[in-house]
Design an enzyme around this catalytic site. Sequence first.
Site, PDB file in Angstrom:
ATOM      1  N   TRP A  33     -64.648  39.225  -4.622  1.00 42.57           N
ATOM      2  CA  TRP A  33     -65.546  38.799  -3.464  1.00 42.57           C
ATOM      3  C   TRP A  33     -66.813  37.770  -4.159  1.00 42.57           C
ATOM      4  O   TRP A  33     -67.476  38.229  -4.555  1.00 42.57           O
ATOM      5  CB  TRP A  33     -65.743  38.835  -2.366  1.00 42.57           C
ATOM      6  CG  TRP A  33     -67.057  38.615  -1.189  1.00 42.57           C
ATOM      7  CD1 TRP A  33     -68.532  37.921  -1.514  1.00 42.57           C
ATOM      8  CD2 TRP A  33     -66.865  37.487  -0.086  1.00 42.57           C
ATOM      9  NE1 TRP A  33     -68.756  37.567  -0.398  1.00 42.57           N
ATOM     10  CE2 TRP A  33     -68.056  37.067   0.797  1.00 42.57           C
ATOM     11  CE3 TRP A  33     -65.612  36.497   0.511  1.00 42.57           C
ATOM     12  CZ2 TRP A  33     -67.716  35.869   1.310  1.00 42.57           C
ATOM     13  CZ3 TRP A  33     -65.815  35.949   1.431  1.00 42.57           C
ATOM     14  CH2 TRP A  33     -66.511  35.051   1.780  1.00 42.57           C
ATOM     15  N   LYS A  34     -67.307  36.271  -3.797  1.00 45.10           N
ATOM     16  CA  LYS A  34     -68.080  35.740  -3.861  1.00 45.10           C
ATOM     17  C   LYS A  34     -68.889  34.990  -3.769  1.00 45.10           C
ATOM     18  O   LYS A  34     -67.984  34.522  -2.005  1.00 45.10           O
ATOM     19  CB  LYS A  34     -68.383  35.450  -5.336  1.00 45.10           C
ATOM     20  CG  LYS A  34     -68.466  33.791  -5.427  1.00 45.10           C
ATOM     21  CD  LYS A  34     -67.961  32.706  -6.575  1.00 45.10           C
ATOM     22  CE  LYS A  34     -69.660  32.899  -6.669  1.00 45.10           C
ATOM     23  NZ  LYS A  34     -70.735  31.918  -5.697  1.00 45.10           N
ATOM     24  N   ASN A  35     -70.115  35.375  -3.190  1.00 43.72           N
ATOM     25  CA  ASN A  35     -70.591  34.081  -1.849  1.00 43.72           C
ATOM     26  C   ASN A  35     -71.713  33.467  -2.628  1.00 43.72           C
ATOM     27  O   ASN A  35     -71.749  32.636  -3.816  1.00 43.72           O
ATOM     28  CB  ASN A  35     -70.605  33.959  -0.729  1.00 43.72           C
ATOM     29  CG  ASN A  35     -71.810  35.685  -0.133  1.00 43.72           C
ATOM     30  OD1 ASN A  35     -71.883  36.629  -1.078  1.00 43.72           O
ATOM     31  ND2 ASN A  35     -72.559  34.944   0.953  1.00 43.72           N
ATOM     32  N   ASP A  36     -73.242  33.986  -1.738  1.00 38.76           N
ATOM     33  CA  ASP A  36     -74.278  32.700  -1.991  1.00 38.76           C
ATOM     34  C   ASP A  36     -74.270  32.661  -3.603  1.00 38.76           C
ATOM     35  O   ASP A  36     -74.760  33.843  -5.060  1.00 38.76           O
ATOM     36  CB  ASP A  36     -75.464  33.314  -1.264  1.00 38.76           C
ATOM     37  CG  ASP A  36     -75.779  32.828  -0.171  1.00 38.76           C
ATOM     38  OD1 ASP A  36     -74.857  32.670   0.909  1.00 38.76           O
ATOM     39  OD2 ASP A  36     -76.415  33.010  -0.013  1.00 38.76           O
ATOM     40  N   ASP A 160     -83.773  35.186   1.643  1.00 37.13           N
ATOM     41  CA  ASP A 160     -83.711  34.421   0.828  1.00 37.13           C
ATOM     42  C   ASP A 160     -84.708  33.289   0.553  1.00 37.13           C
ATOM     43  O   ASP A 160     -85.260  32.520   0.268  1.00 37.13           O
ATOM     44  CB  ASP A 160     -82.624  33.054   1.704  1.00 37.13           C
ATOM     45  CG  ASP A 160     -81.664  33.394   1.872  1.00 37.13           C
ATOM     46  OD1 ASP A 160     -81.361  34.839   1.772  1.00 37.13           O
ATOM     47  OD2 ASP A 160     -80.782  32.946   2.848  1.00 37.13           O
TER      48      ASP A 160
END
Length: 495
Positions: A33-36, A160
Amino acid sequence: MIFLSVRETEKKGESPDTPEYRAAFHLTTPDKWKNDPQKPVYFNGEYHYYYLYNRDYPDGNGTEWRHAVSDDLVNWQDKGVAIPKYTNKNGDPWSGSVVVDSKNTAGFGKGTIVAVMTQPSANDGKEEQFLWYSQNGGKTFKPYGEEPVLPNPGTVDFRDPKVIWDEQDDKWVMALAEGTKVGFYESQNLKEWRYTGSFQTENIGIIECPDLYKMRADDGTYKWVLGASANGKGTGKPNTYAYWTGSFNGNEFTADEAEPQWLDYGFDWYAGVTFEDGETNDPYEKRYALAWMNNWDYANRTPTWKDGFNGTDSIVRQIRLKHKGGDRYSLASHPIDQLDELTESADELDRIEVNGSKTLQIKGNTYQLEADISWDDLKNAGFRLRESADRKRHIDVGISAEGGYSYVNRGFTGQPDSTRTYLESKAPFDPEKKRVHFTIIVDQNTVEAFIDDGETTHSNLAFPDMNDTGITLFSENGTAVFENLKIKHLRSIRD
């Protein structure tokens, strides 16, 4: 941004069962998985890029920072995990930003790569900002103790951090997502931060992944841009990257207009970051941008998981600031020129009149298409891409002259939203212009459309059958003239 892993099973209406949906020339996670994305930095001749990665997906939570490098923003080399999860008592690292401390303000040595990120506090689980640093060129990072450099003041959403160097005031500045507002903080050493002001947003939901930078517009005016990933679905707006132009006095941001503009109108351009061109001494004329191509409303339903991964980025785009008249300035996006290096062959057609539809002899599934469309009177015109031989499956990209909008419609092919809510993305378009220019990037599982010199963009995931490679030009209730049509067939960066 927070990541929560969810295992979901296939449902009726999902994308067709195919063996391979890994993008040919988009960055994808090698597995899991990857996101930001985290803002890339240029160091020792390479762009260093980190992104949130979960090695335990789909059976375990928690993200870590995975590292990739590139010298051209097209070809990426995976460097593995730079900050593993659960390596200190404060849990897993979430989104933040990386800077090169060339002045040794933090005391770790000149050229140290410093990351400031959100982690859940070991004391109460609240979101707080922690510092990590790398003295080996960004390969691995060490935590600067286990106490936050910016403690939570007592709010739920506090995450963030985006850190930049403010040359005017010779200090570090942080933009932080705090619910529906952006908080601003200053520091001399990256270790101690002081609150200076905030910017309140309206009607775009909880914001994430803020962005702050200065640009010079095409008329020579310098403007600050404040961006954030936002959710405007409740008011019919995108769920992508909202931004405001304005001024920043070192303490707080003042917008030219209260209403945000949007860098992308598609369904799949979230957690976007912008960054400087590391090879130029002029950081203000242009920037680069990229984002995670997915949507939290169906993030775990992409069929790439059949191939062992879930996570694709947009292409890197170049952005410039344009004067639109009066006090209005807007960002324009273009695919980076470096994509041309992937061209294997090209087809060109000068002028085609279409009243109905015309299927080209040209086929493809990884290419860049450019064309001008003009008309006197019609309802609708555009392209059917990744079309099946029986013409029943396709992705439509075009202009509704009747409705006054541009669009990308993935409802006639495989797509990740089983509720079929997010089928056609739309953006305002003035049909009185009677002319439009398209640049469309097509990959195995993505479509990115840049309209009229990049004034409008749509970025969407789509999962056509691999045998669907047709291209059809179409118009409804009138004649459309297609000119300067050029299709560059792009090779895979994995060849």
